[in-house]
Design a protein around this motif. Structure first.
Motif, PDB file in Angstrom:
ATOM      1  N   LEU A 199     -82.960 -43.911 -57.363  1.00 30.47           N
ATOM      2  CA  LEU A 199     -83.241 -43.033 -56.223  1.00 30.47           C
ATOM      3  C   LEU A 199     -83.196 -43.803 -54.904  1.00 30.47           C
ATOM      4  N   ILE A 200     -83.719 -45.018 -54.907  1.00 28.76           N
ATOM      5  CA  ILE A 200     -83.701 -45.834 -53.688  1.00 28.76           C
ATOM      6  C   ILE A 200     -82.266 -46.165 -53.306  1.00 28.76           C
ATOM      7  N   ARG A 201     -81.467 -46.557 -54.284  1.00 27.06           N
ATOM      8  CA  ARG A 201     -80.070 -46.890 -54.003  1.00 27.06           C
ATOM      9  C   ARG A 201     -79.278 -45.682 -53.515  1.00 27.06           C
ATOM     10  N   GLU A 202     -79.588 -44.507 -54.035  1.00 33.03           N
ATOM     11  CA  GLU A 202     -78.920 -43.286 -53.563  1.00 33.03           C
ATOM     12  C   GLU A 202     -79.322 -42.972 -52.124  1.00 33.03           C
ATOM     13  N   ALA A 203     -80.597 -43.137 -51.825  1.00 33.31           N
ATOM     14  CA  ALA A 203     -81.108 -42.804 -50.496  1.00 33.31           C
ATOM     15  C   ALA A 203     -80.653 -43.802 -49.438  1.00 33.31           C
ATOM     16  N   LEU A 204     -80.502 -45.051 -49.838  1.00 33.15           N
ATOM     17  CA  LEU A 204     -80.218 -46.108 -48.873  1.00 33.15           C
ATOM     18  C   LEU A 204     -79.222 -47.108 -49.478  1.00 33.15           C
ATOM     19  N   PRO A 205     -77.944 -46.729 -49.526  1.00 37.27           N
ATOM     20  CA  PRO A 205     -76.940 -47.647 -50.073  1.00 37.27           C
ATOM     21  C   PRO A 205     -77.004 -48.988 -49.343  1.00 37.27           C
ATOM     22  N   GLY A 206     -76.876 -50.057 -50.084  1.00 40.22           N
ATOM     23  CA  GLY A 206     -76.931 -51.391 -49.495  1.00 40.22           C
ATOM     24  C   GLY A 206     -78.335 -51.952 -49.366  1.00 40.22           C
ATOM     25  N   VAL A 207     -79.332 -51.238 -49.871  1.00 40.30           N
ATOM     26  CA  VAL A 207     -80.710 -51.730 -49.814  1.00 40.30           C
ATOM     27  C   VAL A 207     -80.779 -53.099 -50.487  1.00 40.30           C
ATOM     28  N   GLN A 208     -81.623 -53.966 -49.934  1.00 44.57           N
ATOM     29  CA  GLN A 208     -81.811 -55.293 -50.518  1.00 44.57           C
ATOM     30  C   GLN A 208     -82.879 -55.215 -51.589  1.00 44.57           C
ATOM     31  N   GLU A 209     -82.629 -55.898 -52.702  1.00 49.51           N
ATOM     32  CA  GLU A 209     -83.569 -55.921 -53.817  1.00 49.51           C
ATOM     33  C   GLU A 209     -83.954 -57.361 -54.117  1.00 49.51           C
ATOM     34  N   THR A 210     -85.215 -57.576 -54.331  1.00 49.42           N
ATOM     35  CA  THR A 210     -85.699 -58.903 -54.686  1.00 49.42           C
ATOM     36  C   THR A 210     -86.833 -58.772 -55.689  1.00 49.42           C
ATOM     37  N   VAL A 211     -87.199 -59.894 -56.278  1.00 52.45           N
ATOM     38  CA  VAL A 211     -88.435 -59.995 -57.052  1.00 52.45           C
ATOM     39  C   VAL A 211     -89.273 -61.029 -56.326  1.00 52.45           C
ATOM     40  N   LYS A 212     -90.464 -60.638 -55.943  1.00 54.51           N
ATOM     41  CA  LYS A 212     -91.345 -61.534 -55.185  1.00 54.51           C
ATOM     42  C   LYS A 212     -92.646 -61.770 -55.933  1.00 54.51           C
ATOM     43  N   TRP A 213     -93.332 -62.779 -55.497  1.00 54.56           N
ATOM     44  CA  TRP A 213     -94.675 -63.115 -55.976  1.00 54.56           C
ATOM     45  C   TRP A 213     -94.687 -63.495 -57.456  1.00 54.56           C
ATOM     46  N   THR A 214     -93.654 -64.210 -57.898  1.00 51.15           N
ATOM     47  CA  THR A 214     -93.657 -64.724 -59.267  1.00 51.15           C
ATOM     48  C   THR A 214     -94.586 -65.932 -59.338  1.00 51.15           C
ATOM     49  N   LYS A 215     -95.247 -66.060 -60.445  1.00 46.18           N
ATOM     50  CA  LYS A 215     -96.130 -67.197 -60.697  1.00 46.18           C
ATOM     51  C   LYS A 215     -96.333 -67.310 -62.202  1.00 46.18           C
ATOM     52  N   PRO A 216     -96.938 -68.355 -62.678  1.00 47.83           N
ATOM     53  CA  PRO A 216     -97.085 -68.527 -64.136  1.00 47.83           C
ATOM     54  C   PRO A 216     -97.773 -67.350 -64.832  1.00 47.83           C
ATOM     55  N   THR A 217     -98.650 -66.682 -64.133  1.00 49.98           N
ATOM     56  CA  THR A 217     -99.378 -65.566 -64.748  1.00 49.98           C
ATOM     57  C   THR A 217     -98.765 -64.200 -64.455  1.00 49.98           C
ATOM     58  N   SER A 218     -97.647 -64.171 -63.701  1.00 47.11           N
ATOM     59  CA  SER A 218     -97.015 -62.899 -63.346  1.00 47.11           C
ATOM     60  C   SER A 218     -95.506 -63.071 -63.226  1.00 47.11           C
ATOM     61  N   PRO A 219     -94.747 -62.141 -63.829  1.00 47.72           N
ATOM     62  CA  PRO A 219     -93.286 -62.230 -63.727  1.00 47.72           C
ATOM     63  C   PRO A 219     -92.748 -61.775 -62.375  1.00 47.72           C
ATOM     64  N   GLY A 220     -93.624 -61.356 -61.488  1.00 53.67           N
ATOM     65  CA  GLY A 220     -93.210 -60.915 -60.164  1.00 53.67           C
ATOM     66  C   GLY A 220     -93.094 -59.412 -60.050  1.00 53.67           C
ATOM     67  N   VAL A 221     -92.814 -58.982 -58.832  1.00 52.54           N
ATOM     68  CA  VAL A 221     -92.790 -57.557 -58.497  1.00 52.54           C
ATOM     69  C   VAL A 221     -91.446 -57.214 -57.860  1.00 52.54           C
ATOM     70  N   PRO A 222     -90.761 -56.174 -58.357  1.00 50.12           N
ATOM     71  CA  PRO A 222     -89.548 -55.725 -57.671  1.00 50.12           C
ATOM     72  C   PRO A 222     -89.895 -55.211 -56.270  1.00 50.12           C
ATOM     73  N   VAL A 223     -89.049 -55.604 -55.308  1.00 53.83           N
ATOM     74  CA  VAL A 223     -89.273 -55.219 -53.914  1.00 53.83           C
ATOM     75  C   VAL A 223     -87.952 -54.722 -53.343  1.00 53.83           C
ATOM     76  N   TRP A 224     -88.008 -53.610 -52.634  1.00 52.44           N
ATOM     77  CA  TRP A 224     -86.831 -53.054 -51.964  1.00 52.44           C
ATOM     78  C   TRP A 224     -87.040 -53.198 -50.473  1.00 52.44           C
TER      79      TRP A 224
END
Length: 132
Positions: A28-53
């Motif tokens: 839905l995000i990609r449809e609404a905003l083509p070219g949106v940047q995607e990242t995974v942030k806040w990775t650490k040993p106790t967390s695989p990180g969070v998808p961020v648009w």
């Protein structure tokens, strides 16, 4: 990790309804905003990180918890939400969130409007910062 592939890997690691929900949100995000940047942030040993648009700043994050997927909009309190999608973090002065539980359906058109409004708000804030 800071690539769309990192987001794909993170979503693929969620092999239950939460992964399905976040894949739909991503679509839905990609449809609404083509070219949106995607990242995974806040990775650490106790967390695989969070998808961020992102577009001129963070649009929303996609956190997964045992019983919910939380879509947090850092500028959510300033965004129009005529469909009433925001149902969490409503007391905050800046952020708003959408909590999705197993079996919930997200209104795609209203969510797309919210994403575009978040992008516009980020662009306005970026322009204001540049004027200073």
């Amino acid at each position: 990790m800071t690539t769309p592939d990192a987001v794909t890997a993170r979503l693929d690691a969620l092999t239950d309804w939460r992964g399905d929900t976040l894949r739909r949100v991503r679509e839905l995000i990609r449809e609404a905003l083509p070219g949106v940047q995607e990242t995974v942030k806040w990775t650490k040993p106790t967390s695989p990180g969070v998808p961020v648009w992102e577009h001129a700043g963070i649009l929303c994050t996609g956190e997964s918890y045992a019983r919910a997927v939380k879509l947090t909009f850092p500028r959510g309190a300033s965004l129009p939400d005529p469909a009433g999608l925001f149902n969490a973090s409503l007391d905050g002065k800046v952020r708003r969130a959408i909590d999705l539980h197993e079996g919930d359906t997200l209104d795609g058109a209203a969510f797309g409007d919210l994403i575009r409004a978040a992008a516009a708000a980020n662009e306005q804030a970026q322009t204001a910062r540049k004027r200073r």
